[in-house]
Design an enzyme around this catalytic site. Structure first.
Site, PDB file in Angstrom:
ATOM      1  N   TYR A 100       4.100  -5.184  10.555  1.00  0.00           N
ATOM      2  CA  TYR A 100       3.943  -3.735  10.498  1.00  0.00           C
ATOM      3  C   TYR A 100       5.050  -3.056  11.290  1.00  0.00           C
ATOM      4  O   TYR A 100       5.592  -2.029  10.865  1.00  0.00           O
ATOM      5  CB  TYR A 100       2.578  -3.329  11.065  1.00  0.00           C
ATOM      6  CG  TYR A 100       1.439  -3.505  10.090  1.00  0.00           C
ATOM      7  CD1 TYR A 100       1.343  -4.637   9.285  1.00  0.00           C
ATOM      8  CD2 TYR A 100       0.437  -2.565   9.984  1.00  0.00           C
ATOM      9  CE1 TYR A 100       0.305  -4.811   8.410  1.00  0.00           C
ATOM     10  CE2 TYR A 100      -0.622  -2.726   9.104  1.00  0.00           C
ATOM     11  CZ  TYR A 100      -0.681  -3.861   8.320  1.00  0.00           C
ATOM     12  OH  TYR A 100      -1.719  -4.030   7.454  1.00  0.00           O
ATOM     13  N   HIS A 115       0.838  -1.203   0.000  1.00  0.00           N
ATOM     14  CA  HIS A 115       0.000   0.000   0.000  1.00  0.00           C
ATOM     15  C   HIS A 115       0.872   1.252   0.000  1.00  0.00           C
ATOM     16  O   HIS A 115       0.630   2.220   0.733  1.00  0.00           O
ATOM     17  CB  HIS A 115      -0.962  -0.015   1.188  1.00  0.00           C
ATOM     18  CG  HIS A 115      -2.009  -1.088   1.090  1.00  0.00           C
ATOM     19  ND1 HIS A 115      -3.215  -0.908   0.452  1.00  0.00           N
ATOM     20  CD2 HIS A 115      -1.989  -2.377   1.519  1.00  0.00           C
ATOM     21  CE1 HIS A 115      -3.909  -2.034   0.499  1.00  0.00           C
ATOM     22  NE2 HIS A 115      -3.185  -2.944   1.134  1.00  0.00           N
TER      23      HIS A 115
END
Length: 298
Positions: free
Chosen positions: A285, A25
């Site tokens: 993450y 993303h």
């Protein structure tokens, strides 16, 4: 098991993003607005953003891949990340994608599929080696088609969460963001450049809010909340509220800030499932954020 460091290494090697960008993303823009929960949601969870009062949200619409310069007309999954900011200063996040189902509960298989997707001609060979993923992957091809607008796309946060009410009763739910906009609402002008989705949504917002209803499935007997691949046939549904995006905001990451949308960030009244993909994402993450911070000299 594949470590988060190895997963990030492999995905970044596949896409080759410049330093400082998200591993996936990588191309996206930021927006602000509000979320207002419905009475049905308030009855099922004591979470601070589900009281029925409007709460601020930060939204990021994005392309799923790791190339920040990918042109919008190129086929790709799209994302809608939402951070709900509660009155006490805490936040909780949901990350939606245009593919309605995750293809695997195995992080290493997901990384391998992501690598194969960079070179579409290798996908059939990958599926031949992973036949149980074929139905989900092939069924998700429709989600690769570039949408006319982020305002008309449906997004699926693929993980289930526990909603806990004031008495401590837990209900498992799974979300989707359903657009309020229809083809009849489209702007008269057309957008065709490499950043057409961002340009189109900016023009829409100049006209008025862009809204998505937050619809949830409520788990019943036989529905598995601990698997991203599970299908909840016959699940009851309710409208949990509405996200109203009102304006574009400058990209805070251009000045070196690192903004994180984390699907494992929950608040009182919400619980995580034991979904292995969900549990894995926190470490991945964190590793991706570490790489981005280092690239900015942090």
């Amino acid at each position: 098991m594949l470590s988060p460091e190895q997963a990030v290494d492999r995905i970044r090697a596949a896409f080759g993003p410049p330093p400082g960008y998200r591993t996936l993303h990588a191309k996206g823009a930021f927006y602000t607005g509000t979320f207002t929960a419905s009475p049905e949601a308030t009855a099922l969870s004591r979470a601070g953003h589900l009281t029925g009062e409007p709460v601020p949200v930060t939204v990021r619409w994005s392309n799923a891949g790791g190339n920040p310069r990918v042109p919008d007309p190129k086929p790709d999954i799209r994302g809608m990340a939402v951070s709900f900011r509660l009155a006490d200063g805490t936040a909780t996040d949901l990350l939606g994608q245009t593919s309605p189902r995750f293809p695997t509960d195995d992080p290493e298989e997901f990384v391998a599929l992501t690598e194969a997707s960079v070179r579409p001609l290798t996908v059939p060979l990958f599926l031949a080696r992973h036949p149980r993923m074929a139905a989900s992957v092939l069924g998700g091809f429709k989600a690769l088609a570039p949408p006319v607008s982020f305002a008309e796309a449906t997004f699926y946060p693929i993980h289930a969460y526990g909603w806990v009410d004031g008495a401590g009763t837990r209900t498992w739910v799974r979300y989707r963001f359903v657009p309020v906009a229809t083809p009849a609402d489209r702007l008269p002008q057309t957008f065709s450049g490499p950043d057409r989705l961002r340009e189109e949504i900016a023009a829409r917002l100049a006209r008025g809010p862009v809204e998505h209803d937050v619809v949830v499935q409520v788990a019943g007997p036989g529905h598995d909340p601990h698997s991203a691949t599970s299908v909840w046939k016959g699940a009851k549904e309710l409208v949990a509220g509405r996200i109203s995006v009102t304006e574009t905001v400058p990209d805070p990451e251009l000045d070196g800030a690192v903004i994180v949308f984390d699907p494992t960030r929950v608040v009182d009244g919400l619980e995580l499932s034991d979904d292995p993909i969900l549990r894995y994402r926190a470490g991945a993450y964190s590793e991706s954020v570490s790489r981005r911070t280092q690239s900015h000299g942090g």
